[in-house]
Design a protein around this motif. Structure first.
Motif, PDB file in Angstrom:
ATOM      1  N   PHE A  39      21.710   9.842 -11.405  1.00 20.21           N
ATOM      2  CA  PHE A  39      20.717   9.081 -12.386  1.00 20.21           C
ATOM      3  C   PHE A  39      20.841   8.899 -13.515  1.00 20.21           C
ATOM      4  O   PHE A  39      20.920   9.830 -14.337  1.00 20.21           O
ATOM      5  CB  PHE A  39      19.288   9.808 -11.993  1.00 20.21           C
ATOM      6  CG  PHE A  39      18.179   8.959 -12.564  1.00 20.21           C
ATOM      7  CD1 PHE A  39      17.920   7.551 -12.499  1.00 20.21           C
ATOM      8  CD2 PHE A  39      17.359   9.827 -13.617  1.00 20.21           C
ATOM      9  CE1 PHE A  39      16.690   7.258 -13.557  1.00 20.21           C
ATOM     10  CE2 PHE A  39      16.527   9.116 -14.420  1.00 20.21           C
ATOM     11  CZ  PHE A  39      16.327   7.741 -14.098  1.00 20.21           C
ATOM     12  N   SER A  41      19.565   8.888 -16.939  1.00 16.36           N
ATOM     13  CA  SER A  41      18.229   8.777 -17.584  1.00 16.36           C
ATOM     14  C   SER A  41      18.163   8.228 -18.859  1.00 16.36           C
ATOM     15  O   SER A  41      18.942   8.594 -19.904  1.00 16.36           O
ATOM     16  CB  SER A  41      17.944  10.406 -17.907  1.00 16.36           C
ATOM     17  OG  SER A  41      16.848  10.721 -18.626  1.00 16.36           O
ATOM     18  N   GLY A  42      17.227   7.387 -18.961  1.00 15.05           N
ATOM     19  CA  GLY A  42      16.829   6.591 -20.491  1.00 15.05           C
ATOM     20  C   GLY A  42      16.768   7.723 -21.578  1.00 15.05           C
ATOM     21  O   GLY A  42      17.223   7.743 -22.610  1.00 15.05           O
ATOM     22  N   ALA A  43      16.048   8.508 -21.093  1.00 14.77           N
ATOM     23  CA  ALA A  43      15.380   9.562 -21.858  1.00 14.77           C
ATOM     24  C   ALA A  43      16.818  10.515 -22.427  1.00 14.77           C
ATOM     25  O   ALA A  43      16.834  10.693 -23.689  1.00 14.77           O
ATOM     26  CB  ALA A  43      14.499  10.713 -21.376  1.00 14.77           C
ATOM     27  N   ASP A  53      12.929   9.073 -26.721  1.00 13.68           N
ATOM     28  CA  ASP A  53      12.700   8.200 -25.402  1.00 13.68           C
ATOM     29  C   ASP A  53      12.279   7.191 -25.530  1.00 13.68           C
ATOM     30  O   ASP A  53      11.064   6.943 -25.006  1.00 13.68           O
ATOM     31  CB  ASP A  53      12.381   8.900 -24.368  1.00 13.68           C
ATOM     32  CG  ASP A  53      12.534   8.387 -22.899  1.00 13.68           C
ATOM     33  OD1 ASP A  53      12.959   7.365 -22.971  1.00 13.68           O
ATOM     34  OD2 ASP A  53      11.758   8.670 -21.923  1.00 13.68           O
ATOM     35  N   ARG A 152       9.057   1.704 -10.541  1.00 14.26           N
ATOM     36  CA  ARG A 152       8.256   2.668 -10.911  1.00 14.26           C
ATOM     37  C   ARG A 152       6.911   2.324 -11.517  1.00 14.26           C
ATOM     38  O   ARG A 152       6.852   1.293 -12.281  1.00 14.26           O
ATOM     39  CB  ARG A 152       9.165   3.304 -12.244  1.00 14.26           C
ATOM     40  CG  ARG A 152       8.620   4.307 -13.249  1.00 14.26           C
ATOM     41  CD  ARG A 152       9.259   4.933 -14.223  1.00 14.26           C
ATOM     42  NE  ARG A 152       8.415   5.518 -15.200  1.00 14.26           N
ATOM     43  CZ  ARG A 152       8.855   6.515 -16.064  1.00 14.26           C
ATOM     44  NH1 ARG A 152      10.077   6.996 -15.976  1.00 14.26           N
ATOM     45  NH2 ARG A 152       8.203   7.086 -16.961  1.00 14.26           N
ATOM     46  N   VAL A 182       5.156   7.967 -11.218  1.00 17.19           N
ATOM     47  CA  VAL A 182       5.624   8.886 -12.051  1.00 17.19           C
ATOM     48  C   VAL A 182       4.343   9.608 -12.547  1.00 17.19           C
ATOM     49  O   VAL A 182       3.459   8.778 -12.878  1.00 17.19           O
ATOM     50  CB  VAL A 182       6.659   8.024 -13.177  1.00 17.19           C
ATOM     51  CG1 VAL A 182       6.770   9.224 -14.231  1.00 17.19           C
ATOM     52  CG2 VAL A 182       7.819   7.988 -12.339  1.00 17.19           C
ATOM     53  N   LEU A 204       9.626  11.820  -8.867  1.00 18.13           N
ATOM     54  CA  LEU A 204      10.599  12.295  -9.940  1.00 18.13           C
ATOM     55  C   LEU A 204       9.925  13.576 -10.376  1.00 18.13           C
ATOM     56  O   LEU A 204       8.811  13.887 -10.293  1.00 18.13           O
ATOM     57  CB  LEU A 204       9.959  11.209 -11.236  1.00 18.13           C
ATOM     58  CG  LEU A 204      10.821  11.699 -12.816  1.00 18.13           C
ATOM     59  CD1 LEU A 204      12.048  11.217 -12.942  1.00 18.13           C
ATOM     60  CD2 LEU A 204       9.738  11.055 -13.977  1.00 18.13           C
ATOM     61  N   THR A 234      14.947  15.633 -13.925  1.00 16.90           N
ATOM     62  CA  THR A 234      15.481  15.076 -15.430  1.00 16.90           C
ATOM     63  C   THR A 234      15.418  16.095 -16.321  1.00 16.90           C
ATOM     64  O   THR A 234      15.304  15.848 -17.642  1.00 16.90           O
ATOM     65  CB  THR A 234      14.583  14.025 -15.760  1.00 16.90           C
ATOM     66  OG1 THR A 234      13.106  14.231 -15.805  1.00 16.90           O
ATOM     67  CG2 THR A 234      14.674  12.673 -14.981  1.00 16.90           C
ATOM     68  N   TYR A 237      19.279  17.855 -19.376  1.00 12.64           N
ATOM     69  CA  TYR A 237      19.490  17.445 -20.545  1.00 12.64           C
ATOM     70  C   TYR A 237      18.857  18.489 -21.704  1.00 12.64           C
ATOM     71  O   TYR A 237      19.144  18.920 -22.632  1.00 12.64           O
ATOM     72  CB  TYR A 237      19.576  16.334 -21.070  1.00 12.64           C
ATOM     73  CG  TYR A 237      18.193  15.557 -21.378  1.00 12.64           C
ATOM     74  CD1 TYR A 237      17.544  15.337 -22.560  1.00 12.64           C
ATOM     75  CD2 TYR A 237      17.363  15.223 -20.169  1.00 12.64           C
ATOM     76  CE1 TYR A 237      16.538  15.056 -22.804  1.00 12.64           C
ATOM     77  CE2 TYR A 237      16.238  14.560 -20.340  1.00 12.64           C
ATOM     78  CZ  TYR A 237      15.674  14.446 -21.884  1.00 12.64           C
ATOM     79  OH  TYR A 237      14.623  13.929 -21.936  1.00 12.64           O
TER      80      TYR A 237
HETATM   81  C1  LIG Z   1      12.681   9.113 -15.983  1.00 13.70           C
HETATM   82  C2  LIG Z   1      12.912   9.098 -17.327  1.00 13.70           C
HETATM   83  O1  LIG Z   1      12.326   7.900 -17.824  1.00 13.70           O
HETATM   84  C3  LIG Z   1      14.147   9.265 -17.817  1.00 13.70           C
HETATM   85  O2  LIG Z   1      14.444   8.612 -18.797  1.00 13.70           O
HETATM   86  O3  LIG Z   1      14.765  10.230 -17.173  1.00 13.70           O
HETATM   87  C4  LIG Z   1      11.870  10.185 -17.991  1.00 13.70           C
HETATM   88  C5  LIG Z   1      12.307  11.553 -17.945  1.00 13.70           C
HETATM   89  C6  LIG Z   1      11.719  12.667 -18.626  1.00 13.70           C
HETATM   90  O4  LIG Z   1      11.632  12.321 -19.811  1.00 13.70           O
HETATM   91  O5  LIG Z   1      12.214  13.825 -18.116  1.00 13.70           O
HETATM   92  C7  LIG Z   1      10.609   9.868 -17.911  1.00 13.70           C
HETATM   93  O6  LIG Z   1       9.683   9.056 -18.579  1.00 13.70           O
HETATM   94  O7  LIG Z   1       9.718  10.619 -17.050  1.00 13.70           O
END
Ligand SMILES: C[C@](O)(C(=O)O)[C@H](CC(=O)O)C(=O)O
Length: 282
Positions: A39, A41-43, A53, A152, A182, A204, A234, A237
């Motif tokens: 996966f 992850s955008g964050a 993020d 989501r 989420v 998640l 997640t 990182y």
């Molecule tokens: C899923 C999520 O969008 C991500 O970018 O991994 C994040 C995860 C996180 O911050 O750990 C999220 O918004 O929950």
């Protein structure tokens, strides 16, 4: 020759763990630990580039990282497409670029802006469900079945979880392959979601956002009962930082030999992560 990446649903579930990755090193490390699906992850991707993020990287950045990861690992990767990167044409560009980078699965969310629901000082709200339905319909219209879609929705404090389920039902109807609520408020709410979306629920597992939006922390034992298709994890990182701080501290304190002790020669790195390219020899 571009590598052939398996379809994301191949060999998926029940309970496939999708570790969050952000570059080749993290992706290859996840693979070396046994991950079969990744996966992006955008964050994580935003944070490792020095951004919060909030969806601040661009389509090219994501595509470049995805291409590097798919080339190095040959694993299927689900990419966090956030809220679509700003309007449908821009979203189309992202999908175009992701598809040439070997990605065939995305997660798309029902916020107006990425990261808004967990940012302190911003009003917590979701976009109109129709905006999200349009996003999914757009993918199906222009890319057919090329992408598998995880839809989501974010559960916000004081919301009725029934609204989350209704949103997910609309996204399911619009053509999503899987759904994920989420920051769900409880184990029971996830159980309800599993009944509503049999075989199509993902969960998640994230650390609680600082704005206190999350009341329930996803647990392995609960997932054993609920049996979602996959669990996105997640935390990786963030957990990389403390050991790295320790390593840098050793260097700055002049204790750098402790970094090298009991470590094999440099080829070890590439071998361990299975990054054997033709360039590595001769
Ligand atoms: C899923 C999520 O969008 C991500 O970018 O991994 C994040 C995860 C996180 O911050 O750990 C999220 O918004 O929950």
């Amino acid at each position: 020759m571009p590598v052939k990446i398996p379809r994301f649903s191949d060999g998926l579930g029940p309970m496939t763990i999708l570790p969050a990755v952000w570059d080749v090193l993290s992706a290859a490390t996840a693979r070396s630990a046994g991950a079969t699906h990744l996966f992006l992850s955008g964050a994580a991707v935003n944070n490792v580039h020095g951004y919060p993020d909030r969806g601040l990287l661009d389509t090219e950045d994501f595509a470049r990282i995805v291409r590097q990861i798919t080339t190095a690992t040959e694993l299927p990767i689900m990419v966090d497409a956030e809220a679509g990167f700003g309007g449908l044409p821009k979203f189309g560009r992202l999908l175009d670029e992701l598809s040439s980078a070997g990605c065939n699965a995305i997660m798309i969310e029902d916020q107006d802006e990425a990261g808004a629901t967990k940012t302190v000082g911003l009003e917590q709200r979701l976009c109109d469900p129709q905006v999200m339905v349009d996003r999914i319909a757009f993918i199906r219209r222009h890319f057919g079945d090329q992408f598998q879609i995880l839809a989501r929705t974010d559960y916000l404090l004081h919301m009725d979880f029934e609204e989350s389920l209704q949103r997910l039902a609309a996204y399911d109807e619009a053509g999503a392959d899987w759904v994920v609520p989420v920051f769900a408020p409880s184990k029971e709410s996830l159980q309800e979601a599993a009944v509503r979306f049999p075989g199509r629920l993902m969960v998640l597992a994230a650390s609680p956002p600082v704005n206190g939006a999350m009341k329930y922390v996803t647990r392995w034992e609960d997932m054993q009962e609920i049996q979602p298709v996959a669990v996105q994890v997640t935390g990786e990182y963030r957990n990389v930082v403390p050991p790295l701080q320790e390593a840098y501290q050793q260097a700055l304190d002049g204790r750098w030999t402790t970094l090298f002790e009991n470590r094999p020669d440099p080829v070890w790195f590439d071998e361990m992560l299975g990054l054997n390219r033709p360039l590595m020899e001769g």
